[in-house]
Design a protein around this motif. Sequence first.
Motif, mmCIF file in Angstrom:
data_model
loop_
_atom_site.group_PDB
_atom_site.id
_atom_site.type_symbol
_atom_site.label_atom_id
_atom_site.label_comp_id
_atom_site.label_asym_id
_atom_site.label_seq_id
_atom_site.Cartn_x
_atom_site.Cartn_y
_atom_site.Cartn_z
ATOM 1 N N TRP A 301 0.866 -1.184 0.000
ATOM 2 C CA TRP A 301 0.000 0.000 0.000
ATOM 3 C C TRP A 301 0.899 1.229 0.000
ATOM 4 C CZ3 TRP A 301 -4.530 -1.288 -1.335
ATOM 5 C CH2 TRP A 301 -5.253 -2.338 -0.743
ATOM 6 N N GLN A 302 0.503 2.237 -0.803
ATOM 7 C CA GLN A 302 1.234 3.496 -0.800
ATOM 8 C C GLN A 302 0.232 4.642 -0.822
ATOM 9 O OE1 GLN A 302 4.128 2.823 -4.169
ATOM 10 N NE2 GLN A 302 5.523 2.781 -2.443
ATOM 11 N N ALA A 303 0.594 5.737 -0.137
ATOM 12 C CA ALA A 303 -0.278 6.912 -0.075
ATOM 13 C C ALA A 303 0.122 7.900 -1.166
ATOM 14 C CB ALA A 303 -0.188 7.574 1.290
ATOM 15 N N GLU A 304 -0.881 8.322 -1.951
ATOM 16 C CA GLU A 304 -0.646 9.214 -3.080
ATOM 17 C C GLU A 304 -1.588 10.410 -3.015
ATOM 18 O OE1 GLU A 304 -0.263 8.098 -7.614
ATOM 19 O OE2 GLU A 304 -2.371 8.498 -7.158
ATOM 20 N N SER A 305 -1.094 11.586 -3.403
ATOM 21 C CA SER A 305 -1.934 12.772 -3.552
ATOM 22 C C SER A 305 -1.850 13.276 -4.987
ATOM 23 C CB SER A 305 -1.513 13.877 -2.583
ATOM 24 O OG SER A 305 -1.838 13.527 -1.254
ATOM 25 N N VAL A 306 -2.807 14.103 -5.373
ATOM 26 C CA VAL A 306 -2.850 14.663 -6.725
ATOM 27 C C VAL A 306 -2.858 16.187 -6.602
ATOM 28 C CG1 VAL A 306 -4.117 14.790 -8.891
ATOM 29 C CG2 VAL A 306 -4.136 12.661 -7.561
ATOM 30 N N VAL A 307 -1.820 16.821 -7.139
ATOM 31 C CA VAL A 307 -1.656 18.273 -7.090
ATOM 32 C C VAL A 307 -1.685 18.802 -8.516
ATOM 33 C CG1 VAL A 307 -0.223 20.176 -6.259
ATOM 34 C CG2 VAL A 307 -0.195 17.979 -5.048
ATOM 35 N N THR A 308 -2.533 19.804 -8.780
ATOM 36 C CA THR A 308 -2.709 20.289 -10.147
ATOM 37 C C THR A 308 -2.678 21.812 -10.198
ATOM 38 O OG1 THR A 308 -5.121 20.544 -10.110
ATOM 39 C CG2 THR A 308 -4.267 18.336 -10.528
ATOM 40 N N ALA A 309 -2.501 22.314 -11.414
ATOM 41 C CA ALA A 309 -2.590 23.766 -11.659
ATOM 42 C C ALA A 309 -2.841 23.987 -13.137
ATOM 43 C CB ALA A 309 -1.315 24.477 -11.224
ATOM 44 N N ASP A 310 -3.445 25.122 -13.456
ATOM 45 C CA ASP A 310 -3.562 25.543 -14.850
ATOM 46 C C ASP A 310 -2.214 26.103 -15.280
ATOM 47 O OD1 ASP A 310 -6.263 24.855 -14.944
ATOM 48 O OD2 ASP A 310 -6.874 26.824 -14.173
ATOM 49 N N LEU A 311 -1.698 25.580 -16.393
ATOM 50 C CA LEU A 311 -0.367 25.959 -16.852
ATOM 51 C C LEU A 311 -0.442 27.147 -17.802
ATOM 52 C CD1 LEU A 311 2.619 25.035 -16.703
ATOM 53 C CD2 LEU A 311 2.190 23.698 -18.779
ATOM 54 N N ASP A 312 0.398 28.145 -17.532
ATOM 55 C CA ASP A 312 0.462 29.292 -18.447
ATOM 56 C C ASP A 312 0.828 28.802 -19.840
ATOM 57 O OD1 ASP A 312 2.337 31.514 -19.797
ATOM 58 O OD2 ASP A 312 0.878 32.495 -18.481
ATOM 59 N N PRO A 313 0.163 29.321 -20.876
ATOM 60 C CA PRO A 313 0.385 28.812 -22.236
ATOM 61 C C PRO A 313 1.840 28.847 -22.695
ATOM 62 C CG PRO A 313 -1.566 30.198 -22.195
ATOM 63 C CD PRO A 313 -0.926 30.333 -20.853
ATOM 64 N N ASP A 314 2.619 29.807 -22.209
ATOM 65 C CA ASP A 314 3.976 29.978 -22.727
ATOM 66 C C ASP A 314 5.058 29.348 -21.857
ATOM 67 O OD1 ASP A 314 3.153 31.390 -25.015
ATOM 68 O OD2 ASP A 314 2.940 33.219 -23.821
ATOM 69 N N VAL A 315 4.693 28.548 -20.851
ATOM 70 C CA VAL A 315 5.696 27.825 -20.059
ATOM 71 C C VAL A 315 6.293 26.718 -20.920
ATOM 72 C CG1 VAL A 315 6.036 26.253 -18.121
ATOM 73 C CG2 VAL A 315 4.730 28.363 -17.811
ATOM 74 N N GLY A 316 7.626 26.637 -20.924
ATOM 75 C CA GLY A 316 8.317 25.643 -21.735
ATOM 76 C C GLY A 316 8.892 24.516 -20.898
ATOM 77 N N LEU A 317 9.423 23.514 -21.585
ATOM 78 C CA LEU A 317 9.973 22.335 -20.919
ATOM 79 C C LEU A 317 11.114 22.698 -19.977
ATOM 80 C CD1 LEU A 317 10.198 19.237 -20.615
ATOM 81 C CD2 LEU A 317 11.766 19.270 -22.562
ATOM 82 N N ALA A 318 12.005 23.583 -20.380
ATOM 83 C CA ALA A 318 13.147 23.933 -19.530
ATOM 84 C C ALA A 318 12.679 24.516 -18.195
ATOM 85 C CB ALA A 318 14.066 24.916 -20.254
ATOM 86 N N GLU A 319 11.701 25.412 -18.245
ATOM 87 C CA GLU A 319 11.169 25.997 -17.003
ATOM 88 C C GLU A 319 10.496 24.935 -16.138
ATOM 89 O OE1 GLU A 319 9.546 30.307 -18.301
ATOM 90 O OE2 GLU A 319 9.053 28.641 -19.647
ATOM 91 N N LEU A 320 9.782 24.023 -16.781
ATOM 92 C CA LEU A 320 9.097 22.966 -16.047
ATOM 93 C C LEU A 320 10.097 22.064 -15.339
ATOM 94 C CD1 LEU A 320 6.130 21.949 -15.690
ATOM 95 C CD2 LEU A 320 6.637 20.302 -17.508
ATOM 96 N N LEU A 321 11.144 21.652 -16.028
ATOM 97 C CA LEU A 321 12.151 20.778 -15.421
ATOM 98 C C LEU A 321 12.857 21.475 -14.259
ATOM 99 C CD1 LEU A 321 13.743 19.124 -18.596
ATOM 100 C CD2 LEU A 321 12.133 18.087 -16.987
ATOM 101 N N ARG A 322 13.186 22.745 -14.425
ATOM 102 C CA ARG A 322 13.862 23.465 -13.339
ATOM 103 C C ARG A 322 12.978 23.582 -12.099
ATOM 104 N NH1 ARG A 322 14.821 27.543 -17.421
ATOM 105 N NH2 ARG A 322 16.725 27.036 -18.584
ATOM 106 N N ALA A 323 11.663 23.654 -12.291
ATOM 107 C CA ALA A 323 10.749 23.823 -11.162
ATOM 108 C C ALA A 323 10.538 22.526 -10.387
ATOM 109 C CB ALA A 323 9.400 24.352 -11.660
ATOM 110 N N VAL A 324 10.483 21.394 -11.072
ATOM 111 C CA VAL A 324 10.064 20.159 -10.398
ATOM 112 C C VAL A 324 11.195 19.171 -10.134
ATOM 113 C CG1 VAL A 324 7.751 20.355 -11.374
ATOM 114 C CG2 VAL A 324 9.447 18.917 -12.531
ATOM 115 N N CYS A 325 12.338 19.322 -10.802
ATOM 116 C CA CYS A 325 13.445 18.371 -10.633
ATOM 117 C C CYS A 325 14.448 18.878 -9.610
ATOM 118 C CB CYS A 325 14.159 18.148 -11.964
ATOM 119 S SG CYS A 325 13.176 17.293 -13.200
ATOM 120 N N PRO A 326 15.011 17.932 -8.827
ATOM 121 C CA PRO A 326 14.558 16.556 -8.635
ATOM 122 C C PRO A 326 13.271 16.521 -7.823
ATOM 123 C CG PRO A 326 16.401 17.023 -7.187
ATOM 124 C CD PRO A 326 16.207 18.244 -8.032
ATOM 125 N N GLY A 327 12.501 15.456 -7.940
ATOM 126 C CA GLY A 327 11.189 15.365 -7.311
ATOM 127 C C GLY A 327 11.227 15.553 -5.805
#
Length: 416
Positions: A301-327
């Motif tokens: 058994w593992q506990a999981e949550s779901v976190v979401t947001a509306d993404l700005d149209p002009d956010v790119g992959l590089a910005e996304l990786l810098r924000a979330v990595c490493p998890g």
Amino acid sequence: MLHAGAVVDHCPLPPMGRPPGAPVGCHARHHALSAFRWHRGDPGDPAELVAGFLADNGLPVRNLGRTGDKYQTIGAGEICGASLYVSADAGAVMAGGVIGSRSPVPCIPDVYAVVYRHARDVTPSGDMSGQPWTPVPAGPAPDRPASWSLGPWRESWTRAGHSRAVEQVREAIGRGDVYQVNIVGHASAAYTGDPGPALRRVAGLAGARYGGVLTGDGWAIATASPETLIEVRDGRVVTRPIKGTRPATAAGRRELLGSAKERAEHVMIVDLERNDLARLPGTGPVRVEELFAVREWSGLWQAESVVTADLDPDVGLAELLRAVCPGGSVTGAPKLAALDRIAALEPVGRGVSMGGLGWIGHDHLDLGLTIRTVAVDGSRAHVWAGGGITIDSVAVAEVEEAAAKTGPVRAALRGR
């Protein structure tokens, strides 16, 4: 176009199975067209370099918030998407944090992206070359043993050493240096023969949301990860942190749901993930759509949550990786302070574990966290496992939890 710090190959590497996160409709049709590699110590910003490579290959990674659910049938010879792998080390570089010990699998790049097109001719096995592939060094065919044999595991630290690391984290928490730190151990075993069937068994473990195999030049990664690092669809960004583990029994479920320690650890990481998403420019509001939901992964058994947001149209992959990595669920809080502790305590690098691995298509991005993940080079198989340490952690329980997480992966490698 070749970007500074990058090595781009035109590489007809056949897959050993479905690439992690790839759409079901593309199964057995992937033909690798070109690949990007970035190793720890290479020049340049890895997030920007890999984004440039993917953009140059026609994938919409500069404006991820504009990619809607516009799936269309991809014809033979057309680019259908790309596999993307980011190591824990690369994630630390992207976050501006301290890098830990070197990877025990240095032949695997720290960022690796493979662009695929749909093959015109597919063999029944899905192998585009028509030949089996194995990450055993090249040599005459008779010198390559076909049967799979795995030797004894060599651990990166003893149970006593792992316990001492837990206590050192608790001391750091007591001083106010950190609130939580995820510490990870490593083990490796020598092998002979073709690892392909063993890796496919790992990828097929129950609950593997990102089950699949990614191959490179003399190496392979197999993952049975259940955890979403980051997903983007229809202008929405999602992360699904997992924290809290018990045996998949009725008693284990009651214990997980009733554990104040596990819930506090989990909520702390959810808050960290909310903060990571909130750092993306123009993105929000950030919402927790599900909190501490109990799900099953291969007998746990593992506990999981779901976190979401509306993404700005002009956010790119590089910005996304810098924000979330490493998890956040595999680092701790605050993230940069946790990376300091990790670098000081872990005797062997995280390598392919605790990074990101998944798929980038024309209409979505979906990267899993590389937990429950195996790497093989030309001679050894490598596994990692760990857990989050809080002030209430009990060292022996943390050691047992790490063993429980790696158990199904090791059993699958041995064929059990």
